[in-house]
Design a protein around this motif. Structure first.
Motif, mmCIF file in Angstrom:
data_model
loop_
_atom_site.group_PDB
_atom_site.id
_atom_site.type_symbol
_atom_site.label_atom_id
_atom_site.label_comp_id
_atom_site.label_asym_id
_atom_site.label_seq_id
_atom_site.Cartn_x
_atom_site.Cartn_y
_atom_site.Cartn_z
ATOM 1 N N ASN A 1 0.834 -1.211 0.000
ATOM 2 C CA ASN A 1 0.000 0.000 0.000
ATOM 3 C C ASN A 1 0.865 1.256 0.000
ATOM 4 O OD1 ASN A 1 0.506 0.726 2.924
ATOM 5 N ND2 ASN A 1 -0.102 -1.416 3.027
ATOM 6 N N THR A 2 0.186 2.415 -0.023
ATOM 7 C CA THR A 2 0.919 3.682 -0.035
ATOM 8 C C THR A 2 1.014 4.290 1.370
ATOM 9 O OG1 THR A 2 -1.128 4.705 -0.786
ATOM 10 C CG2 THR A 2 0.537 4.291 -2.444
ATOM 11 N N THR A 3 0.757 3.500 2.406
ATOM 12 C CA THR A 3 1.076 3.761 3.825
ATOM 13 C C THR A 3 0.372 4.977 4.441
ATOM 14 O OG1 THR A 3 3.045 5.199 3.657
ATOM 15 C CG2 THR A 3 3.396 2.830 3.368
ATOM 16 N N ILE A 4 -0.748 5.395 3.879
ATOM 17 C CA ILE A 4 -1.388 6.602 4.385
ATOM 18 C C ILE A 4 -2.311 6.275 5.562
ATOM 19 C CG2 ILE A 4 -2.960 8.510 3.818
ATOM 20 C CD1 ILE A 4 -1.869 8.171 0.875
ATOM 21 N N VAL A 5 -2.229 7.100 6.596
ATOM 22 C CA VAL A 5 -3.079 6.956 7.780
ATOM 23 C C VAL A 5 -3.816 8.279 7.993
ATOM 24 C CG1 VAL A 5 -3.084 6.637 10.275
ATOM 25 C CG2 VAL A 5 -1.514 5.302 8.869
ATOM 26 N N ARG A 6 -5.147 8.220 8.081
ATOM 27 C CA ARG A 6 -5.957 9.418 8.289
ATOM 28 C C ARG A 6 -7.283 9.008 8.900
ATOM 29 N NH1 ARG A 6 -9.757 9.683 4.051
ATOM 30 N NH2 ARG A 6 -9.363 8.077 2.505
ATOM 31 N N SER A 7 -8.027 10.002 9.425
ATOM 32 C CA SER A 7 -9.344 9.659 9.975
ATOM 33 C C SER A 7 -10.357 10.746 9.635
ATOM 34 C CB SER A 7 -9.267 9.447 11.488
ATOM 35 O OG SER A 7 -8.921 10.646 12.138
ATOM 36 N N ASN A 8 -10.322 11.207 8.372
ATOM 37 C CA ASN A 8 -11.207 12.300 7.955
ATOM 38 C C ASN A 8 -12.399 11.779 7.153
ATOM 39 O OD1 ASN A 8 -9.584 11.537 5.869
ATOM 40 N ND2 ASN A 8 -8.700 13.543 5.484
ATOM 41 N N TYR A 9 -13.071 10.781 7.698
ATOM 42 C CA TYR A 9 -14.252 10.210 7.040
ATOM 43 C C TYR A 9 -15.505 10.965 7.485
ATOM 44 C CZ TYR A 9 -11.671 6.262 5.138
ATOM 45 O OH TYR A 9 -10.808 5.476 4.415
ATOM 46 N N MET A 10 -16.564 10.863 6.678
ATOM 47 C CA MET A 10 -17.713 11.720 6.927
ATOM 48 C C MET A 10 -19.008 10.973 7.198
ATOM 49 S SD MET A 10 -18.418 15.121 4.726
ATOM 50 C CE MET A 10 -19.741 14.531 3.740
ATOM 51 N N ILE A 11 -19.109 9.714 6.745
ATOM 52 C CA ILE A 11 -20.378 9.000 6.870
ATOM 53 C C ILE A 11 -20.466 8.329 8.236
ATOM 54 C CG2 ILE A 11 -21.746 7.109 5.884
ATOM 55 C CD1 ILE A 11 -21.615 9.368 3.984
ATOM 56 N N GLY A 12 -21.665 8.315 8.799
ATOM 57 C CA GLY A 12 -21.901 7.681 10.095
ATOM 58 C C GLY A 12 -21.341 6.274 10.105
ATOM 59 N N GLY A 13 -20.682 5.899 11.177
ATOM 60 C CA GLY A 13 -20.044 4.587 11.252
ATOM 61 C C GLY A 13 -18.567 4.691 10.938
ATOM 62 N N ASN A 14 -18.224 5.284 9.793
ATOM 63 C CA ASN A 14 -16.813 5.403 9.422
ATOM 64 C C ASN A 14 -16.058 6.353 10.342
ATOM 65 O OD1 ASN A 14 -16.771 3.617 7.289
ATOM 66 N ND2 ASN A 14 -17.152 5.176 5.721
ATOM 67 N N HIS B 1 -8.533 11.514 -8.738
ATOM 68 C CA HIS B 1 -8.133 10.599 -7.673
ATOM 69 C C HIS B 1 -6.624 10.409 -7.729
ATOM 70 C CE1 HIS B 1 -9.294 6.750 -5.281
ATOM 71 N NE2 HIS B 1 -8.563 7.599 -4.603
ATOM 72 N N PHE B 2 -5.929 11.062 -6.807
ATOM 73 C CA PHE B 2 -4.467 11.029 -6.796
ATOM 74 C C PHE B 2 -3.983 11.407 -5.406
ATOM 75 C CE2 PHE B 2 -0.363 13.211 -7.263
ATOM 76 C CZ PHE B 2 0.364 12.245 -7.927
ATOM 77 N N TYR B 3 -3.014 10.669 -4.888
ATOM 78 C CA TYR B 3 -2.497 10.920 -3.540
ATOM 79 C C TYR B 3 -1.010 10.664 -3.563
ATOM 80 C CZ TYR B 3 -4.062 6.142 -4.156
ATOM 81 O OH TYR B 3 -4.320 4.914 -4.705
ATOM 82 N N ILE B 4 -0.258 11.483 -2.820
ATOM 83 C CA ILE B 4 1.202 11.401 -2.892
ATOM 84 C C ILE B 4 1.823 11.737 -1.555
ATOM 85 C CG2 ILE B 4 1.401 13.800 -3.726
ATOM 86 C CD1 ILE B 4 3.742 12.731 -5.537
ATOM 87 N N SER B 5 2.916 11.085 -1.245
ATOM 88 C CA SER B 5 3.720 11.454 -0.082
ATOM 89 C C SER B 5 5.159 11.113 -0.418
ATOM 90 C CB SER B 5 3.262 10.690 1.161
ATOM 91 O OG SER B 5 3.493 9.307 0.998
ATOM 92 N N GLN B 6 6.079 11.530 0.455
ATOM 93 C CA GLN B 6 7.494 11.230 0.204
ATOM 94 C C GLN B 6 7.983 10.283 1.280
ATOM 95 O OE1 GLN B 6 10.023 14.678 -0.334
ATOM 96 N NE2 GLN B 6 11.610 13.431 -1.302
ATOM 97 N N SER B 7 8.599 9.206 0.869
ATOM 98 C CA SER B 7 9.059 8.213 1.843
ATOM 99 C C SER B 7 10.309 8.730 2.547
ATOM 100 C CB SER B 7 9.360 6.886 1.152
ATOM 101 O OG SER B 7 10.628 6.954 0.527
ATOM 102 N N ASP B 8 10.677 8.076 3.640
ATOM 103 C CA ASP B 8 11.866 8.492 4.379
ATOM 104 C C ASP B 8 13.130 8.307 3.546
ATOM 105 O OD1 ASP B 8 10.332 9.236 6.505
ATOM 106 O OD2 ASP B 8 10.434 7.276 7.472
ATOM 107 N N LYS B 9 13.072 7.436 2.548
ATOM 108 C CA LYS B 9 14.223 7.252 1.667
ATOM 109 C C LYS B 9 14.276 8.311 0.571
ATOM 110 C CE LYS B 9 13.410 2.806 0.971
ATOM 111 N NZ LYS B 9 13.539 1.421 0.479
ATOM 112 N N GLY B 10 13.191 9.105 0.439
ATOM 113 C CA GLY B 10 13.203 10.206 -0.523
ATOM 114 C C GLY B 10 12.357 9.983 -1.763
ATOM 115 N N GLY B 11 11.918 8.759 -1.997
ATOM 116 C CA GLY B 11 11.083 8.487 -3.173
ATOM 117 C C GLY B 11 9.693 9.073 -3.000
ATOM 118 N N LEU B 12 9.110 9.565 -4.078
ATOM 119 C CA LEU B 12 7.719 10.008 -4.029
ATOM 120 C C LEU B 12 6.839 8.782 -4.236
ATOM 121 C CD1 LEU B 12 7.786 13.329 -6.109
ATOM 122 C CD2 LEU B 12 8.162 12.991 -3.661
#
Lengths: 417, 93
Positions: free
Chosen positions: A75-88, A280-291
């Protein structure tokens, strides 16, 4: 062996020859109280919380391949909790709270980095939608921030703010507590912590069939023989339909391929997790420097674990529409993973019509961030034969009842979630 | 790239097509009142690893709906036909 600064010092004096294996290479016993099928993040977390929260330590995790070799490492290792629907919303926030203490809890550095997630807005209307999301989050006690265009430009100066930008940036919604974690460390950390509580982690052990007696599950047939258990939990990600079919269970799931990409390493540029608002696009930079980035599913049913070029091209186009400065980066590698896409885009954690069989799956492509809460609530469901309040809405029969949790609002079309 | 042999246009890249999902599910008649059957039609999928009959529409070509048989494990395309033959004409509900 407990990991600590003192231990590191001690081992350094011995030339680092004294480190012991992180978990035992367990041989399967004849029977267990609970068997978890699937040694990914969710299966391992479930075993860990069964032992930690419910005192059930006679547990085996059966993994077809090796620990860290499945979707937990794709996976692309993303962690977040900005969901909007009841339950999520409450479920993912509980996961976030567990993430925040996870390295200490597991005595293993999962490199959880709360660098913040920025979702861009590209029109006044989209900023209204972001504001609504922020207010929903705040109503659940989750911090959310709205940035205007100038503030986004100050924090993310490398995006396209010119007149030529295809989708002009109007602002963004930010969750500062969101971020990334080292994905294999999460698998290794849960495996090691579960092992320390007595759980057997059995690799190279494929579950091929189930054993029943009078409609109740009594064990599993594996490539390493029959193993008895009254309670069996499935956490097999992309192959959910295939494994559940063996127990005669049909699922509202299709398997689809999702690709992810990483570029050659560069100096620090992308400080946050950034999501494009127009595509639909998401990006982060790894600790090794790769996007590290990704986009949509390829769109057709697949178990092939490899993607196709039209999505590569499309994701590259989106990346350049967002940040033209990426244009000369070379792609280091890209890969595909199999996602079990449900009909509403939300997961299933529940009992099944077969007594003693429990199901955790349908994570679409949002499973990584859910790992701690998924394990927590699945363990509760197995230990108590009833769901936890946090996963009550992830019922298997919600589709039959008309209680879908459709965060994207796209209807029963798996490749649109 | 998958190459789909459209019966009307010939071999084309799959980027010209739009995916329409599992072609083996059958829509109940509109006056059918079994909730269970409607549930199965809308939500339940066999999701096979192997041969899969599926709809594709040639949106950037002749716009025909096709039924493609494809292996979901290897992506090999085993057969393509027009969906017209397999579909009943719409009835007035």
């Amino acid at each position: 062996m407990k990991y600590s600064a003192w231990q590191l010092f001690r081992q350094a004096l011995g030339g680092h020859r004294g480190w012991t294996e992180a978990w035992r290479k367990a041989e399967p016993k004849a029977g267990y109280d609970v068997i978890i099928v699937g040694g990914g993040g969710h299966g391992l977390a479930t075993a860990y919380y069964l032992a930690r929260n419910h005192g059930i330590t006679n547990v085996a995790v059966l993994e077809r391949g090796w620990i860290g070799g499945g979707n937990v490492g794709r996976n692309t290792t993303i962690v977040r909790s900005n969901y909007m629907i009841g339950g999520n919303t409450p479920f993912y926030e509980w996961s976030m709270k567990l993430w925040e203490g996870l390295s200490h809890e597991l005595n293993f550095n999962v490199m959880f980095s709360q660098r913040g997630q920025v979702i861009l807005g590209h029109s006044a209307d989209q900023m209204q939608a972001h504001l609504r999301r922020a207010n929903t989050m705040r109503a659940h006690g989750i911090e959310a921030e709205i940035l205007d265009r100038r503030a986004v430009q100050r924090e993310l100066p490398y995006l396209d703010y010119s007149q030529r930008a295809r989708f002009p940036i109007h602002g963004a919604i930010v969750q500062r507590r969101a971020g990334t974690a080292r994905h294999d460390a999460v698998a290794w950390g849960y495996a090691r912590a579960a092992d320390r509580l007595g759980v057997d982690i059995i690799e190279n052990c494929e579950v091929q069939d189930f054993a029943f007696e009078g409609g109740r599950i009594t064990g599993v047939e594996t490539s390493r023989g029959t193993i008895r258990a009254d309670r069996v939990g499935l956490a097999v990600a992309g192959h959910s339909s295939q494994v559940a079919q063996r127990a005669g269970i049909e699922l509202p799931i299709e398997s689809h391929v999702l690709q992810a990409f990483v570029t050659e390493p560069i100096k620090p540029l992308v400080d946050h997790v950034v999501a494009f608002g127009a595509e639909h696009f998401y990006i982060s930079q790894s600790d090794k420097g790769g996007l590290v980035f990704g986009g949509d599913l390829d769109g057709y049913n697949s178990y092939a674990q490899r993607g196709n070029l039209p999505i590569v091209e499309r994701v590259a186009e989106i990346a350049l529409a967002l940040a033209p400065c990426f244009s000369r980066l070379r792609l280091l590698r890209h890969w595909g993973g199999v996602m079990d896409m449900t009909m509403d885009g939300s997961p299933i954690i529940d009992r099944t019509p077969v007594e003693g069989l429990y199901f955790n799956g349908g994570w679409c492509y949002g499973g990584f961030k859910a790992t701690p809460a998924s394990g927590w609530t699945f363990a509760h469901t197995i230990a108590n034969e009833a769901p936890h309040a946090l996963n009550a809405c992830y019922a298997l029969d919600r589709f039959r009842q008309g209680h879908q949790i459709d965060e994207a609002g796209t209807g029963p079309v798996p490749n649109h979630h | 790239m998958l190459r789909i042999r459209c019966p009307f246009c010939g071999d084309r890249d799959h980027a010209e097509f739009s995916y329409g999902g599992d072609a083996s599910v059958e829509r109940p008649p509109l006056d059918h009142d079994s909730r269970e059957d409607w549930y199965r039609y809308v939500f339940v999928r066999a999701n096979p690893k192997g041969r899969h009959r599926e709809y594709w529409q040639h949106v950037h070509g002749c716009r025909s709906w096709l039924v493609v048989e494809r292996d979901t494990g290897s992506h090999a395309i085993l057969g393509v036909e027009s969906a017209a033959g397999s579909l009943e004409p719409a009835r007035d509900g």
